[in-house]
Scaffold this active site. Structure first.
Site, PDB file in Angstrom:
ATOM      1  N   ASP A  47      -7.447-135.039  70.388  1.00  0.00           N
ATOM      2  CA  ASP A  47      -6.511-133.599  70.858  1.00  0.00           C
ATOM      3  C   ASP A  47      -5.278-134.540  71.669  1.00  0.00           C
ATOM      4  O   ASP A  47      -4.561-133.326  72.279  1.00  0.00           O
ATOM      5  CB  ASP A  47      -6.928-132.476  71.442  1.00  0.00           C
ATOM      6  CG  ASP A  47      -7.859-133.011  72.523  1.00  0.00           C
ATOM      7  OD1 ASP A  47      -7.634-134.150  73.164  1.00  0.00           O
ATOM      8  OD2 ASP A  47      -8.897-131.973  72.722  1.00  0.00           O
ATOM      9  N   SER A  48      -5.561-135.577  72.002  1.00  0.00           N
ATOM     10  CA  SER A  48      -4.182-135.850  72.838  1.00  0.00           C
ATOM     11  C   SER A  48      -2.983-135.814  71.969  1.00  0.00           C
ATOM     12  O   SER A  48      -1.891-135.929  72.217  1.00  0.00           O
ATOM     13  CB  SER A  48      -4.726-137.937  72.989  1.00  0.00           C
ATOM     14  OG  SER A  48      -5.530-138.229  71.850  1.00  0.00           O
ATOM     15  N   ASP A  86     -11.340-134.302  66.927  1.00  0.00           N
ATOM     16  CA  ASP A  86     -11.560-133.808  67.862  1.00  0.00           C
ATOM     17  C   ASP A  86     -11.750-132.540  68.140  1.00  0.00           C
ATOM     18  O   ASP A  86     -10.928-131.734  67.085  1.00  0.00           O
ATOM     19  CB  ASP A  86     -10.592-134.716  69.053  1.00  0.00           C
ATOM     20  CG  ASP A  86     -11.060-134.497  70.601  1.00  0.00           C
ATOM     21  OD1 ASP A  86     -12.226-134.549  70.849  1.00  0.00           O
ATOM     22  OD2 ASP A  86     -10.274-134.877  71.592  1.00  0.00           O
ATOM     23  N   LYS A 116     -16.079-134.805  67.460  1.00  0.00           N
ATOM     24  CA  LYS A 116     -16.120-134.780  69.231  1.00  0.00           C
ATOM     25  C   LYS A 116     -15.876-133.841  70.042  1.00  0.00           C
ATOM     26  O   LYS A 116     -14.586-132.992  69.571  1.00  0.00           O
ATOM     27  CB  LYS A 116     -15.018-136.436  69.606  1.00  0.00           C
ATOM     28  CG  LYS A 116     -15.030-136.899  71.215  1.00  0.00           C
ATOM     29  CD  LYS A 116     -15.070-137.847  71.348  1.00  0.00           C
ATOM     30  CE  LYS A 116     -12.922-137.245  71.792  1.00  0.00           C
ATOM     31  NZ  LYS A 116     -12.544-136.501  72.829  1.00  0.00           N
ATOM     32  N   GLU A 118     -16.205-132.445  74.336  1.00  0.00           N
ATOM     33  CA  GLU A 118     -16.184-132.311  75.361  1.00  0.00           C
ATOM     34  C   GLU A 118     -16.971-132.199  76.907  1.00  0.00           C
ATOM     35  O   GLU A 118     -17.681-130.259  75.967  1.00  0.00           O
ATOM     36  CB  GLU A 118     -14.679-132.600  76.596  1.00  0.00           C
ATOM     37  CG  GLU A 118     -13.741-133.202  75.589  1.00  0.00           C
ATOM     38  CD  GLU A 118     -12.182-132.684  76.147  1.00  0.00           C
ATOM     39  OE1 GLU A 118     -11.872-132.054  77.712  1.00  0.00           O
ATOM     40  OE2 GLU A 118     -11.279-133.714  76.257  1.00  0.00           O
ATOM     41  N   GLU A 185     -14.429-141.622  80.709  1.00  0.00           N
ATOM     42  CA  GLU A 185     -13.884-141.457  80.199  1.00  0.00           C
ATOM     43  C   GLU A 185     -12.930-141.497  82.182  1.00  0.00           C
ATOM     44  O   GLU A 185     -13.955-140.334  82.664  1.00  0.00           O
ATOM     45  CB  GLU A 185     -12.047-140.154  79.544  1.00  0.00           C
ATOM     46  CG  GLU A 185     -11.202-140.669  80.180  1.00  0.00           C
ATOM     47  CD  GLU A 185      -9.696-139.772  79.401  1.00  0.00           C
ATOM     48  OE1 GLU A 185     -10.054-138.864  78.069  1.00  0.00           O
ATOM     49  OE2 GLU A 185      -9.298-139.333  79.417  1.00  0.00           O
TER      50      GLU A 185
HETATM   51  O1  KIV Z   1      -7.896-136.764  72.863  1.00  0.00           O
HETATM   52  C1  KIV Z   1      -8.244-137.978  72.660  1.00  0.00           C
HETATM   53  O2  KIV Z   1      -7.691-139.276  72.467  1.00  0.00           O
HETATM   54  C2  KIV Z   1      -9.815-138.392  73.701  1.00  0.00           C
HETATM   55  C3  KIV Z   1      -9.345-140.249  73.784  1.00  0.00           C
HETATM   56  C4  KIV Z   1      -8.559-140.287  75.154  1.00  0.00           C
HETATM   57  C5  KIV Z   1     -11.230-140.486  74.227  1.00  0.00           C
HETATM   58  O3  KIV Z   1     -10.343-137.877  73.344  1.00  0.00           O
END
Ligand code: KIV
Length: 278
Positions: A47-48, A86, A116, A118, A185
């Site tokens: 989600d970056s 994510d 993924k 968090e 992280e």
């Molecule tokens: O959103 C993302 O790219 C991430 C990574 C930086 C681990 O969660």
């Protein structure tokens, strides 16, 4: 030749054999192709994307629909790498049922192999439900950008005893709930080492030392494509922003000088047809 798809079993095997697991983010078809063809094990559609592709100043506004759209493009570009999608902010926190449905969209609609999310103890119930639905889950501890308003900024996590002990307990709880790996992280090197040695699933570090079982970075950071803030843990392997800016400037100048298009960029037609047009 058909390429062997990376699976959670291969990730587990790599940890057991002490072979580093390579992970990079990608958000679209051409980048996924580059990353996949380089032999990277896991592509994380992070989600970056909210920061580096969509131009938000945090990951909070990213939606499920934004993610599904980009995960689909990445899946079209990758044959060997495992695709991890994510789960964006509020796609798994409201209820376990909604979390399972959203996680399922990434596999059913987009073609990802895993998701993924968090958090530690607070997401263990959700992780268990998603895993029980047959969806592999990657955890994420330490600096968790979706909780940035609680963490009070982008800071290294786990320098003090209380947070460090909680992170160790969270990593064990996530393993117990069935994750196949955990992103760490912005975690101090000794703590990342301790967690890596304490759990049987792979740790994937970002700003968390070489002691992790694998490493992940944001592709825009390593390629120098993101002109914003670059964290200390990033190594920039290219400066594509500078190269792209120079190329665009040269194009503008050549169009203005009528140097582009040149004859080799043009199409001709027969004299006979041309004569009839006048
Ligand atoms: O959103 C993302 O790219 C991430 C990574 C930086 C681990 O969660």
């Amino acid at each position: 030749m058909k390429q062997e798809k990376i699976t959670t079993a291969i990730v587990k095997q790599k940890k057991a054999e002490g072979r580093p697991i390579t992970v990079l983010t990608a958000y679209d078809f051409p980048m996924a192709k580059i990353v996949d063809e380089a032999g990277i094990d896991i592509i994380l559609v992070g989600d970056s994307m909210g920061n580096v592709v969509l131009g938000y100043d945090s990951t909070i506004p990213v939606t499920m629909d934004d993610m599904v759209h980009h995960v689909k493009a990445v899946c079209r570009g990758a044959r060997r790498a495992m695709i991890v999608a994510d789960m964006p902010f509020l796609s798994y926190q409201a209820s376990e049922e909604e979390a399972v449905r959203n996680a399922g969209r990434f596999l059913k609609e987009a073609g990802a192999q895993a998701v993924k999310l968090e958090g530690g103890a607070e997401v263990v119930g959700v992780v268990r439900k998603i895993v029980n639905a047959g969806i592999p889950v990657m955890g994420h501890l330490g600096l968790t950008p979706q909780s940035i308003n609680q963490l009070g900024g982008f800071k290294v996590q786990g320098k003090d005893e209380r947070v460090a002990k909680k992170m160790i307990a969270d990593a064990k709880a996530l393993e117990e709930a069935g994750v196949f790996s955990v992103v760490l992280e912005c975690v101090p090197a000794p703590l990342a080492k301790l967690i890596t040695e304490s759990i049987g699933v792979a740790t994937i570090g970002i700003g968390a030392s070489p002691y992790c079982d694998g490493q992940v970075l944001v592709i825009h950071d390593i390629l120098g494509l993101y002109p914003g803030f670059t964290p200390k843990f990033v190594k920039q392997y290219a400066n594509l922003h500078e190269q792209a800016a120079a190329a665009v400037k040269q194009y503008k100048e050549e169009v203005e000088a009528r140097a582009f298009p040149a004859p080799e960029h043009c199409f001709g037609m027969s004299e006979e047809v041309l004569e009839k047009l006048y």
